[in-house]
Write an enzyme that holds these catalytic residues in place. Structure first.
Site, PDB file in Angstrom:
ATOM      1  N   TRP A 396       0.762  -1.255   0.168  1.00 35.48           N
ATOM      2  CA  TRP A 396      -0.078   0.047   0.105  1.00 35.48           C
ATOM      3  C   TRP A 396       0.856   1.253   0.091  1.00 35.48           C
ATOM      4  O   TRP A 396       0.794   2.082  -0.822  1.00 35.48           O
ATOM      5  CB  TRP A 396      -1.054  -0.067   1.005  1.00 35.48           C
ATOM      6  CG  TRP A 396      -1.764   1.374   1.335  1.00 35.48           C
ATOM      7  CD1 TRP A 396      -3.076   1.348   0.724  1.00 35.48           C
ATOM      8  CD2 TRP A 396      -1.244   2.547   1.908  1.00 35.48           C
ATOM      9  NE1 TRP A 396      -3.533   2.716   0.980  1.00 35.48           N
ATOM     10  CE2 TRP A 396      -2.619   3.360   1.761  1.00 35.48           C
ATOM     11  CE3 TRP A 396      -0.258   3.203   2.784  1.00 35.48           C
ATOM     12  CZ2 TRP A 396      -2.385   4.793   2.241  1.00 35.48           C
ATOM     13  CZ3 TRP A 396      -0.418   4.407   2.853  1.00 35.48           C
ATOM     14  CH2 TRP A 396      -1.373   5.202   2.780  1.00 35.48           C
ATOM     15  N   TYR A 400       1.381   3.837  -3.095  1.00 35.06           N
ATOM     16  CA  TYR A 400       0.861   5.274  -2.905  1.00 35.06           C
ATOM     17  C   TYR A 400       2.169   5.997  -3.414  1.00 35.06           C
ATOM     18  O   TYR A 400       1.892   7.247  -3.932  1.00 35.06           O
ATOM     19  CB  TYR A 400       0.517   5.554  -1.626  1.00 35.06           C
ATOM     20  CG  TYR A 400      -0.150   7.020  -1.319  1.00 35.06           C
ATOM     21  CD1 TYR A 400      -1.509   7.233  -1.893  1.00 35.06           C
ATOM     22  CD2 TYR A 400       0.717   7.871  -0.699  1.00 35.06           C
ATOM     23  CE1 TYR A 400      -1.917   8.524  -1.537  1.00 35.06           C
ATOM     24  CE2 TYR A 400       0.163   9.228  -0.302  1.00 35.06           C
ATOM     25  CZ  TYR A 400      -1.075   9.619  -0.885  1.00 35.06           C
ATOM     26  OH  TYR A 400      -1.777  10.841  -0.680  1.00 35.06           O
ATOM     27  N   ASP A 416      -5.976  -0.368  -0.134  1.00 31.03           N
ATOM     28  CA  ASP A 416      -6.413   0.850   0.518  1.00 31.03           C
ATOM     29  C   ASP A 416      -7.990   0.756   0.934  1.00 31.03           C
ATOM     30  O   ASP A 416      -8.870   0.258   0.101  1.00 31.03           O
ATOM     31  CB  ASP A 416      -6.639   1.930  -0.507  1.00 31.03           C
ATOM     32  CG  ASP A 416      -6.808   3.309   0.242  1.00 31.03           C
ATOM     33  OD1 ASP A 416      -6.153   3.932   0.845  1.00 31.03           O
ATOM     34  OD2 ASP A 416      -7.926   3.779  -0.167  1.00 31.03           O
TER      35      ASP A 416
END
Length: 460
Positions: A396, A400, A416
């Site tokens: 994650w 990102y 997410d």
């Protein structure tokens, strides 16, 4: 684009195609943007080029009416070679202003000969021609839009001397810099600020981008209100009627104008081809209604990639507001996030859990020793893999960071919670399976899903 489609776009003066190609007129030896206000030339008298460098290399001069120097750039990821795209971003950052193509190729892990071959295949001209064109066009932009002294413009554009600056302008425009100037100098007085127009291809969802950035702004570094973004001496506003953002920059930062312009283009995702992205994502049953409501959604980048990465790590398992609060404490206690400062910082003093503090320190050490590099020399997927090897950095966080610090259009943080909620799914694996159809723009799909949640929250 196919030549006949290009000509139809020229006839319509369609701003959605601005920067995607240039029209070169054989009789005048001038090349123009698709939105040029001049009379449309006959089809038999024109040819088309995918970039300004190729048009200039073919012997055409930039049009003084439509000003190709203000045209939105092509998306750096829009070509067929990831290596060339990374090289173009390094060139945008000034890699060839002082360095050589040999040094550039070594940063990319290639031979000089191989890099030249790739550029000829995908861009049509060698790297040095691309660099020279970009220097010249940016200099022309500053000459036209500001009253800065020519010597300042020369160095801000990446020229090594005033003589080379003058030679490049005369060679390209057949005019000297004084003949190109539209803004009169201030009679020797220092200019208090500079305003640069940074153009994009419409549509552009300015309100949505500002809302996303405002919620994640770091106290002490950024201020975002309903109409503008401010960072230090730089304020950026939207001019929708002109399809551009206007960056107001204090004169003391004039030497960094080119760097600031590139940072702003990246941060506000001005190179994106929103029409193409929306056309693809709009085919998805899960996204079509969201995309229809927000056809110009952009991917917010970062002003400083390390700063963004720290903000992302802070965002693990806390709210967006909570992460911003913690980031503000770091700025207050240690100053703007720097790897050499945070590598051994006592982050427990600002209330960080021990494991999270060690994750930030380990990440800072990796950036400081060069294990993690944000210089576009390394492919995004390689960077994601390297980041996941660090303690406390999972898919994650890595995806990102790739989305916003690297500008990867296809990164996708499938685990997410917001994406799962917006898509109505409980399984990250299932979301990843569905998202395969969204390639190569999964990052934009994520933005659309997050935006749908924001709209729902604002109505509740």
């Amino acid at each position: 684009m196919e030549a006949e489609a290009c000509y139809r776009a020229v006839q319509a003066r369609d701003a959605r195609f601005d920067g995607l190609f240039f029209t070169a007129v054989r009789s005048t030896r001038i090349f123009c943007r698709p939105v040029c206000p001049a009379r449309t030339p006959l089809r038999k008298n024109v040819e088309f080029f995918s970039n300004a460098s190729a048009a200039q290399a073919a012997g055409y001069r930039p049009c003084l009416r439509c000003r190709p120097e203000v045209s939105p750039d092509l998306p750096v990821w829009g070509g067929t070679s990831a290596t060339v795209n990374r090289a173009l971003r390094l060139i945008d950052g000034g890699a060839l202003d002082q360095g050589s193509t040999q040094e550039l190729s070594e940063r990319l892990g290639l031979t000089d000969r191989h890099l030249r071959r790739l550029f000829l295949e995908h861009v049509g001209v060698p790297p040095v021609v691309v660099a020279q064109t970009r220097r010249t066009l940016f200099a022309k932009k500053l000459i036209t839009e500001t009253s800065l002294p020519f010597v300042e413009i020369a160095f801000a554009s990446g020229f090594s001397s005033l003589r080379r600056f003058n030679e490049a302008l005369r060679s390209t425009y057949r005019r000297n810099p004084k003949e190109l100037r539209r803004v009169s100098p201030l009679n020797g007085a220092a200019e208090p600020h500079v305003e640069l127009k940074l153009h994009y291809r419409p549509p552009y969802e300015w309100e949505a981008l500002l809302a996303f950035v405002r919620a994640r702004a770091i106290p002490g570094l950024e201020t975002v209100d309903e109409s503008a973004y401010q960072r230090g001496h730089i304020v950026v506003r939207h001019a929708s009627a002109e399809n551009c953002l206007i960056a107001r920059i204090e004169a003391e930062d004039a030497a960094r104008l080119r760097t600031i312009a590139e940072q702003a283009r990246f941060f506000f995702d001005l190179r994106a081809n929103a029409t193409e992205i929306s056309g693809h994502l709009g085919k998805s049953r899960a996204l079509k209604d969201i995309v229809k409501r927000h056809p110009g959604l952009r991917l917010p980048g970062s002003w400083d990639p390390f700063e963004l990465a720290v903000r992302a790590i802070l965002g693990q398992q806390v709210s967006v507001k909570g992460a911003s609060t913690l980031a503000g404490r770091i700025v207050e206690r240690f100053g703007p996030p720097r790897p050499e400062v945070l590598a051994d910082a006592d982050l427990g003093s600002i209330g960080l859990p021990k494991a999270r503090a060690e994750s930030i320190r380990a990440f800072a050490r990796a950036v400081y020793d060069g294990s993690i590099r944000f210089d576009d020399a390394v492919a995004s997927q390689d960077m994601i893999g390297r980041m996941c090897e660090l303690p406390g950095i999972g898919p994650w966080t890595a995806n990102y960071i790739a989305m916003r610090a690297l500008g990867d259009p296809d990164a996708f943080p499938a685990s997410d919670l917001g994406l799962l909620k917006a898509s109505g799914l409980a399984s990250p694996r299932r979301l990843e399976e569905i998202a395969e159809a969204w390639r190569p723009w999964r990052s934009y799909a994520a933005l659309h899903l997050w935006e749908s949640l924001r709209k729902k929250d604002s109505k509740s």
